[in-house]
Design an enzyme around this catalytic site. Structure first.
Site, PDB file in Angstrom:
ATOM      1  CB  THR A   1      40.730 -21.647   3.895  1.00 12.64           C
ATOM      2  OG1 THR A   1      40.975 -20.660   2.917  1.00 12.64           O
ATOM      3  CG2 THR A   1      39.312 -21.521   4.431  1.00 12.64           C
TER       4      THR A   1
ATOM      5  CD  GLU B   1       4.768   0.577  -0.323  1.00 15.05           C
ATOM      6  OE1 GLU B   1       3.827   0.267  -1.067  1.00 15.05           O
ATOM      7  OE2 GLU B   1       4.632   1.276   0.693  1.00 15.05           O
TER       8      GLU B   1
ATOM      9  CB  ILE C   1      -3.313  -7.350   6.384  1.00  8.09           C
ATOM     10  CG1 ILE C   1      -4.219  -7.563   5.152  1.00  8.09           C
ATOM     11  CG2 ILE C   1      -3.362  -5.915   6.891  1.00  8.09           C
ATOM     12  CD1 ILE C   1      -3.756  -6.873   3.876  1.00  8.09           C
TER      13      ILE C   1
ATOM     14  CB  THR D   1      -2.766  -7.809  -0.578  1.00  8.36           C
ATOM     15  OG1 THR D   1      -1.731  -6.843  -0.786  1.00  8.36           O
ATOM     16  CG2 THR D   1      -2.513  -9.006  -1.461  1.00  8.36           C
ATOM     17  CD  GLU D   2      -9.806  -7.318  -2.477  1.00  4.32           C
ATOM     18  OE1 GLU D   2     -10.358  -8.013  -3.353  1.00  4.32           O
ATOM     19  OE2 GLU D   2     -10.246  -6.225  -2.076  1.00  4.32           O
TER      20      GLU D   2
ATOM     21  CB  THR E   1       6.211  -7.804  -7.776  1.00  6.14           C
ATOM     22  OG1 THR E   1       5.349  -7.378  -8.851  1.00  6.14           O
ATOM     23  CG2 THR E   1       5.389  -8.536  -6.723  1.00  6.14           C
TER      24      THR E   1
HETATM   25  C1  LIG Z   1       6.093  -9.675   4.141  1.00  8.25           C
HETATM   26  C2  LIG Z   1       4.900  -9.148   3.387  1.00  8.25           C
HETATM   27  C3  LIG Z   1       4.123  -8.151   3.954  1.00  8.25           C
HETATM   28  C4  LIG Z   1       3.003  -7.669   3.295  1.00  8.25           C
HETATM   29  N1  LIG Z   1       2.236  -6.703   3.901  1.00  8.25           N
HETATM   30  C5  LIG Z   1       1.135  -6.235   3.272  1.00  8.25           C
HETATM   31  C6  LIG Z   1       0.293  -5.260   3.902  1.00  8.25           C
HETATM   32  O1  LIG Z   1       0.567  -4.790   5.016  1.00  8.25           O
HETATM   33  N2  LIG Z   1      -0.810  -4.844   3.259  1.00  8.25           N
HETATM   34  C7  LIG Z   1      -1.152  -5.309   2.027  1.00  8.25           C
HETATM   35  O2  LIG Z   1      -2.162  -4.870   1.494  1.00  8.25           O
HETATM   36  N3  LIG Z   1      -0.386  -6.248   1.396  1.00  8.25           N
HETATM   37  C8  LIG Z   1       0.734  -6.711   1.986  1.00  8.25           C
HETATM   38  N4  LIG Z   1       1.526  -7.660   1.378  1.00  8.25           N
HETATM   39  C9  LIG Z   1       1.143  -8.148   0.085  1.00  8.25           C
HETATM   40  C10 LIG Z   1       2.028  -7.621  -1.055  1.00  8.25           C
HETATM   41  O3  LIG Z   1       1.793  -6.258  -1.251  1.00  8.25           O
HETATM   42  C11 LIG Z   1       1.697  -8.472  -2.274  1.00  8.25           C
HETATM   43  O4  LIG Z   1       2.159  -9.791  -2.011  1.00  8.25           O
HETATM   44  C12 LIG Z   1       2.330  -7.962  -3.543  1.00  8.25           C
HETATM   45  O5  LIG Z   1       1.824  -6.689  -3.917  1.00  8.25           O
HETATM   46  C13 LIG Z   1       2.035  -8.929  -4.708  1.00  8.25           C
HETATM   47  O6  LIG Z   1       0.649  -9.170  -4.816  1.00  8.25           O
HETATM   48  P1  LIG Z   1       0.083 -10.643  -4.742  1.00  8.25           P
HETATM   49  O7  LIG Z   1       0.701 -11.350  -3.607  1.00  8.25           O
HETATM   50  O8  LIG Z   1      -1.397 -10.549  -4.792  1.00  8.25           O
HETATM   51  O9  LIG Z   1       0.659 -11.337  -6.028  1.00  8.25           O
HETATM   52  P2  LIG Z   1      -0.063 -11.555  -7.415  1.00  8.25           P
HETATM   53  O10 LIG Z   1      -0.772 -10.298  -7.802  1.00  8.25           O
HETATM   54  O11 LIG Z   1      -0.835 -12.819  -7.361  1.00  8.25           O
HETATM   55  O12 LIG Z   1       1.167 -11.738  -8.376  1.00  8.25           O
HETATM   56  C14 LIG Z   1       1.866 -12.967  -8.561  1.00  8.25           C
HETATM   57  C15 LIG Z   1       2.995 -12.741  -9.548  1.00  8.25           C
HETATM   58  O13 LIG Z   1       2.468 -12.276 -10.800  1.00  8.25           O
HETATM   59  C16 LIG Z   1       2.972 -10.993 -11.106  1.00  8.25           C
HETATM   60  N5  LIG Z   1       1.876 -10.167 -11.650  1.00  8.25           N
HETATM   61  C17 LIG Z   1       0.659  -9.959 -11.091  1.00  8.25           C
HETATM   62  N6  LIG Z   1      -0.082  -9.125 -11.839  1.00  8.25           N
HETATM   63  C18 LIG Z   1       0.694  -8.805 -12.911  1.00  8.25           C
HETATM   64  C19 LIG Z   1       0.508  -7.961 -14.040  1.00  8.25           C
HETATM   65  N7  LIG Z   1      -0.633  -7.281 -14.214  1.00  8.25           N
HETATM   66  N8  LIG Z   1       1.502  -7.870 -14.926  1.00  8.25           N
HETATM   67  C20 LIG Z   1       2.672  -8.557 -14.744  1.00  8.25           C
HETATM   68  N9  LIG Z   1       2.913  -9.369 -13.688  1.00  8.25           N
HETATM   69  C21 LIG Z   1       1.944  -9.471 -12.788  1.00  8.25           C
HETATM   70  C22 LIG Z   1       3.478 -10.411  -9.788  1.00  8.25           C
HETATM   71  O14 LIG Z   1       4.513  -9.480  -9.989  1.00  8.25           O
HETATM   72  C23 LIG Z   1       3.969 -11.661  -9.071  1.00  8.25           C
HETATM   73  O15 LIG Z   1       5.273 -11.985  -9.471  1.00  8.25           O
HETATM   74  C24 LIG Z   1       2.655  -8.170   2.016  1.00  8.25           C
HETATM   75  C25 LIG Z   1       3.455  -9.166   1.428  1.00  8.25           C
HETATM   76  C26 LIG Z   1       4.563  -9.644   2.092  1.00  8.25           C
HETATM   77  C27 LIG Z   1       5.389 -10.721   1.444  1.00  8.25           C
END
Ligand SMILES: Cc1cc2nc3c(=O)[nH]c(=O)nc-3n(C[C@H](O)[C@H](O)[C@H](O)COP(=O)(O)OP(=O)(O)OC[C@H]3O[C@@H](n4cnc5c(N)ncnc54)[C@H](O)[C@@H]3O)c2cc1C
Length: 387
Positions: free
Chosen positions: A275, A369, A161, A131-132, A371
């Site tokens: 209750t 894995e 991460i 993730t970036e 959203t």
């Molecule tokens: C507890 C935790 C642990 C994590 N650990 C890791 C890790 O170990 N390694 C790692 O790489 N990442 C990790 N993550 C990151 C996680 O995988 C991402 O937060 C997740 O995949 C969503 O990406 P984003 O945060 O960039 O959200 P964004 O991509 O910014 O998305 C924001 C919202 O827009 C929606 N959205 C985005 N793009 C689209 C699209 N094309 N079409 C429709 N809807 C869209 C998303 O579903 C979301 O609701 C972790 C996150 C959490 C909360």
């Protein structure tokens, strides 16, 4: 690609013993770890040692790699149990028992020896680093590498991460500078102490308390080409290819386990709380909530196991079913934890009530894995094609 996932089945008696052992661990020592993590707000290194010593980090890996070779659907029964404990314990077990799968499909013998086997043994920690902060997950990737001889120079940013500050290697996904889409993407094992890498812990999270998460910055960080898994252009295959399907199913089962914990806590509370002269279990409104939760959990469990069997049989609908299972299970978890907290009344909103922690931890599952929006995108693509 190697075919080591089909490990020999353990016999029923020894598997039942292992399940009992893990259930006892979850009810006993894991609860003590949970209290310590919540109190100190960090995961002690000794917890990793404890999980390693008990053999819980090498359950799913094949015996050829030093693992116990538990077949996938059976491993999921264990994951359900681990998910009833603290989310940070579940996270360690899930990640270590899963990351080898992503690497294995592309690793050379040398990489198997240097990265995969030590990771399964719990000697080396590997953080999945995709993730970036300024790009969407997947082909939008912006972290880039420039190759000079046998070395890549890595520049860019990553965030959120898990294990990113404590790991030994980041399994990091980047692209050759100037490429687009999947082309030129690479999967690299980047040493935690590589020059030019800045590591910052993330601020405290809502749930999964104690697990470290990192924000990373790379400034021409040298990475040996020998640390690349697969070829150039295969980076996204390593990150999102065949590995993702079983991993999504495992996360879906984590939702089932955590929901089961919430459900059990709600039942225990409803039995003891009176209750107006009656226990909550004598109130139809509460009985209905408990009945709905039990039904919701069982339906999700069966979908998860169906997806797992389809994946084990290499069925063509495994990818769609894994996304359906993850989507359905996480929606179920939201409903179940909400009702379970409601049954607890106001005290459920306060620490150290276990339901308070379970409710917070449940929210994290909506991101792991992929959203819900991403799961729906996958399901629709499987059903309708690219559109
Ligand atoms: C507890 C935790 C642990 C994590 N650990 C890791 C890790 O170990 N390694 C790692 O790489 N990442 C990790 N993550 C990151 C996680 O995988 C991402 O937060 C997740 O995949 C969503 O990406 P984003 O945060 O960039 O959200 P964004 O991509 O910014 O998305 C924001 C919202 O827009 C929606 N959205 C985005 N793009 C689209 C699209 N094309 N079409 C429709 N809807 C869209 C998303 O579903 C979301 O609701 C972790 C996150 C959490 C909360």
């Amino acid at each position: 690609m190697k075919q080591l996932d089909r490990a020999p089945a353990q016999d029923d008696a020894s598997f039942a013993e292992l399940k009992d052992e893990i259930a006892a661990f979850v009810a006993g020592p894991a609860e003590e770890w949970a209290q310590r993590i919540e109190r100190d707000r960090s995961v002690p290194a000794e917890l990793w040692d404890d999980l390693r010593a008990r053999g819980y980090l090498s359950l799913a890996a094949p015996p050829a790699y030093g693992g116990r070779g538990i077949p996938f659907t059976r491993y999921l029964e264990l994951m359900e149990l681990f998910s009833m404990s603290h989310a940070s314990i579940r996270m360690i077990v899930h990640v270590v028992n899963g990351t080898w799968r992503a690497m294995d499909r592309y690793a050379s013998d040398d990489q198997l020896r240097r990265f995969i086997i030590p990771s399964i043994k719990g000697e080396v920690k590997i953080a999945f680093t995709l993730t970036e902060p300024t790009a969407g997950t997947g082909a939008d990737l912006r972290c880039s590498v420039e190759r000079e001889g046998d070395t890549y120079f890595l520049s860019g940013d990553k965030h959120l991460i898990t294990f990113g500050t404590i790991c030994d290697y980041w399994l990091l996904f980047a692209r050759r500078a100037g490429t687009r889409g999947a082309d030129g993407t690479v999967a690299l094992l980047v040493a935690r102490d590589a020059p030019g890498a800045t590591v910052q812990p993330m601020e405290e999270s809502m749930g999964v308390r104690g697990t470290d998460h990192a924000r990373l910055h790379f400034e021409r960080t040298p990475v040996p080409v020998a640390n690349r898994l697969g070829g150039e252009g295969q980076g996204l295959d390593v990150a999102l290819g065949g590995f993702l399907t079983p991993s999504r199913i495992s996360v879906a089962m984590s939702c089932v386990g955590l929901a089961r914990r919430a459900h059990e806590l709600a039942i225990a509370y409803a039995k003891r709380r009176e209750t107006f002269g009656k226990t909550l279990t004598q109130r139809q409104a509460i009985r209905f909530m408990i009945a709905e939760n039990a039904t919701d959990i069982e339906a999700a469990r069966q979908l998860v196991l169906h997806a797992a069997r389809e994946w084990e049989a290499a069925g063509s609908s495994a990818a769609a079913l894994s996304s359906m299972a993850k989507l359905h299970a996480v929606e179920m978890l939201t409903r179940v934890t909400d009702k379970a907290l409601q049954i607890h009344g106001g005290t459920g909103f306060w620490q150290p009530n276990a339901i308070e922690r379970v409710y917070r931890d449940a929210r994290a599952q909506r991101f792991e894995e992929g959203t819900n929006e991403i799961q729906k995108t996958v399901i629709a693509r499987e059903l309708l094609g690219g559109g």
